[in-house]
Design a protein around this motif. Structure first.
Motif, short mmCIF file in Angstrom:
data_model
loop_
_atom_site.label_atom_id
_atom_site.label_comp_id
_atom_site.label_asym_id
_atom_site.label_seq_id
_atom_site.Cartn_x
_atom_site.Cartn_y
_atom_site.Cartn_z
N ILE A 19 0.85 -1.20 0.00
CA ILE A 19 0.00 0.00 0.00
C ILE A 19 0.88 1.24 0.00
CG2 ILE A 19 -1.80 1.26 1.23
CD1 ILE A 19 -2.63 -1.47 0.07
N GLY A 20 0.58 2.17 -0.92
CA GLY A 20 1.45 3.33 -1.04
C GLY A 20 0.72 4.64 -1.20
N LEU A 21 1.52 5.71 -1.26
CA LEU A 21 1.04 7.07 -1.49
C LEU A 21 1.77 7.68 -2.67
CD1 LEU A 21 0.91 8.72 2.08
CD2 LEU A 21 -1.03 7.97 0.68
N TRP A 22 1.05 8.52 -3.39
CA TRP A 22 1.64 9.27 -4.51
C TRP A 22 2.20 10.58 -3.98
CZ3 TRP A 22 1.31 5.80 -8.19
CH2 TRP A 22 1.74 6.12 -9.49
N VAL A 23 3.40 10.95 -4.40
CA VAL A 23 4.05 12.15 -3.91
C VAL A 23 4.30 13.12 -5.07
CG1 VAL A 23 6.09 13.11 -2.75
CG2 VAL A 23 5.15 10.90 -2.02
N THR A 24 3.67 14.29 -5.00
CA THR A 24 3.85 15.30 -6.04
C THR A 24 4.44 16.60 -5.50
OG1 THR A 24 1.60 16.17 -5.75
CG2 THR A 24 1.89 14.38 -7.34
N CYS A 37 5.01 7.32 8.16
CA CYS A 37 3.58 7.05 8.39
C CYS A 37 3.20 5.58 8.22
CB CYS A 37 2.73 7.91 7.46
SG CYS A 37 2.72 9.67 7.93
N GLY A 38 4.15 4.74 7.87
CA GLY A 38 3.86 3.31 7.85
C GLY A 38 3.43 2.71 6.52
N TYR A 39 3.46 3.50 5.45
CA TYR A 39 3.13 2.95 4.14
C TYR A 39 4.27 2.08 3.63
CZ TYR A 39 -0.88 6.07 4.02
OH TYR A 39 -2.07 6.70 4.31
N ASP A 40 3.93 1.17 2.74
CA ASP A 40 4.96 0.29 2.17
C ASP A 40 5.82 1.02 1.15
OD1 ASP A 40 4.09 -2.19 3.48
OD2 ASP A 40 2.33 -2.04 2.20
N TRP A 41 5.20 1.94 0.42
CA TRP A 41 5.95 2.63 -0.64
C TRP A 41 5.42 4.03 -0.88
CZ3 TRP A 41 3.14 3.66 -5.25
CH2 TRP A 41 1.94 2.96 -5.39
N LEU A 42 6.30 4.85 -1.42
CA LEU A 42 5.95 6.20 -1.88
C LEU A 42 6.38 6.30 -3.33
CD1 LEU A 42 7.42 8.31 1.09
CD2 LEU A 42 5.04 7.55 0.82
N MET A 43 5.52 6.85 -4.18
CA MET A 43 5.89 7.05 -5.58
C MET A 43 6.21 8.52 -5.80
SD MET A 43 6.57 5.72 -8.47
CE MET A 43 5.97 4.05 -8.16
N VAL A 68 10.43 2.26 4.31
CA VAL A 68 9.52 2.50 3.20
C VAL A 68 10.33 2.47 1.91
CG1 VAL A 68 9.77 5.02 3.32
CG2 VAL A 68 7.70 4.03 2.32
N SER A 69 9.73 1.97 0.85
CA SER A 69 10.40 1.94 -0.45
C SER A 69 9.96 3.15 -1.27
CB SER A 69 10.04 0.65 -1.21
OG SER A 69 10.51 -0.48 -0.51
N CYS A 70 10.91 3.76 -1.94
CA CYS A 70 10.60 4.89 -2.81
C CYS A 70 10.72 4.46 -4.27
CB CYS A 70 11.56 6.06 -2.56
SG CYS A 70 11.20 7.01 -1.09
N GLY A 71 9.65 4.66 -5.01
CA GLY A 71 9.70 4.50 -6.46
C GLY A 71 9.73 5.87 -7.10
N VAL A 72 10.13 5.91 -8.36
CA VAL A 72 10.18 7.16 -9.10
C VAL A 72 9.45 6.98 -10.42
CG1 VAL A 72 11.66 8.88 -10.21
CG2 VAL A 72 12.40 7.81 -8.07
N ARG A 73 8.57 7.93 -10.75
CA ARG A 73 7.96 7.93 -12.07
C ARG A 73 8.63 9.02 -12.91
NH1 ARG A 73 1.57 8.45 -13.65
NH2 ARG A 73 1.74 10.48 -12.63
N PRO A 74 9.41 8.62 -13.92
CA PRO A 74 9.99 9.61 -14.83
C PRO A 74 8.89 10.29 -15.64
CG PRO A 74 11.08 7.47 -15.05
CD PRO A 74 9.84 7.26 -14.25
N GLY A 75 9.26 11.36 -16.31
CA GLY A 75 8.29 12.05 -17.13
C GLY A 75 7.92 11.30 -18.38
N TRP A 76 8.78 10.39 -18.80
CA TRP A 76 8.55 9.66 -20.05
C TRP A 76 9.44 8.43 -20.10
CZ3 TRP A 76 4.45 9.96 -22.86
CH2 TRP A 76 4.42 9.48 -24.18
N ASN A 77 9.21 7.59 -21.07
CA ASN A 77 10.04 6.40 -21.29
C ASN A 77 11.31 6.83 -22.02
OD1 ASN A 77 11.01 3.82 -21.61
ND2 ASN A 77 9.33 3.10 -22.91
#
Length: 254
Positions: A19-24, A37-43, A68-77
């Motif tokens: 279970i995660g949260l989106w970070v903007t 806060c106890g979430y498994d991941w943050l994007m 907590v694990s941090c993922g990253v969403r790039p702007g594009w492929n």
């Protein structure tokens, strides 16, 4: 020094729901607070935020002391952008708008060193603990988790071929862009969109990949979980802040 472990990837492999949260909001202090806060991941989202590589680096450093694990969403492929996030220490990447197997293979190539891919070699980046992880170049792919995002009618129709691409560790459905692709822009809660999302999640699971989704519709979250969603974003930082601020103001409204 040992290779940093990717707890998020290990959990997906083990079939555990994450279970995660989106970070903007590109603020390290806020990320540090969310990390506690106890979430498994943050994007950490850079597709729809002003965040750049230095911002993401600071946010990952802020979260590092917490489980907590941090993922990253790039702007594009984009191979260059992906390379920079990897060198900064990102181990989980969510690649937006992957339309087919060819684009999924391009994403895989971007996160792997030759001869399996095209990732550029750096001997002293944060990803290898500044060159102190022995054998990093040979072992890096073991801990990198590559998630691809399907968010159009075209991509939804090609879930099975995308899932067959070796090196894809999970497939994420983006309801907002899917809604737009289906002619329901701004209405991700349309019944046809919800039905398409649930069908997609089931097909991803049937194809042998962990399915993921982001939805702010609490009543729909349970449906997604029942359909097999394994990594689920249950909130977005800016909206959580907005709703809390509006709610508090309403309590004190004249």
């Amino acid at each position: 020094m040992d290779m940093p472990k990717n707890a998020f990837k290990a959990a997906l492999k083990a079939g555990k729901r994450q279970i995660g949260l989106w970070v903007t909001v590109s603020d390290p202090a806020q990320v540090e607070m969310l990390a506690a806060c106890g979430y498994d991941w943050l994007m950490l989202d850079t597709e729809h935020s002003p965040a750049q590589v230095p911002d993401v680096l600071s946010m990952m450093q802020a979260a590092a002391p917490y489980p907590v694990s941090c993922g990253v969403r790039p702007g594009w492929n984009d191979t260059v952008e992906i390379k920079r996030f990897l060198d900064a220490g990102a181990q989980t990447l969510l690649i937006p708008y992957v339309q087919n197997a060819e684009e999924a293979r391009a994403a895989v190539a971007a996160v792997r060193y030759p001869p399996e891919g095209v990732r550029g070699v750096s001997g002293a980046s944060r990803s290898s603990r500044f060159g102190m992880v022995k054998g990093y170049l040979d072992k890096a792919a073991e801990e990198i988790c590559l998630l691809v995002q399907v968010e159009s009618v075209e991509a939804l129709g090609k879930i099975e071929e995308i899932a067959q691409v070796e090196g894809v560790d999970g497939i994420f459905i983006g309801p907002a862009d899917l809604a737009a692709s289906m002619g329901h822009v701004g209405n991700a809660s349309h019944p046809d969109v919800k039905a398409a999302v649930l069908d997609g999640l089931r097909r991803i699971k049937a194809a042998g990949k962990p399915p993921g989704v982001l939805t702010l519709d609490n009543s729909f979250l349970g449906d997604c979980a029942e359909a097999g969603a394994q990594f689920i974003a249950v909130g977005l930082d800016m909206i959580l802040l907005r709703e809390a601020a509006l709610s508090l103001r309403a309590e004190w409204a004249d």
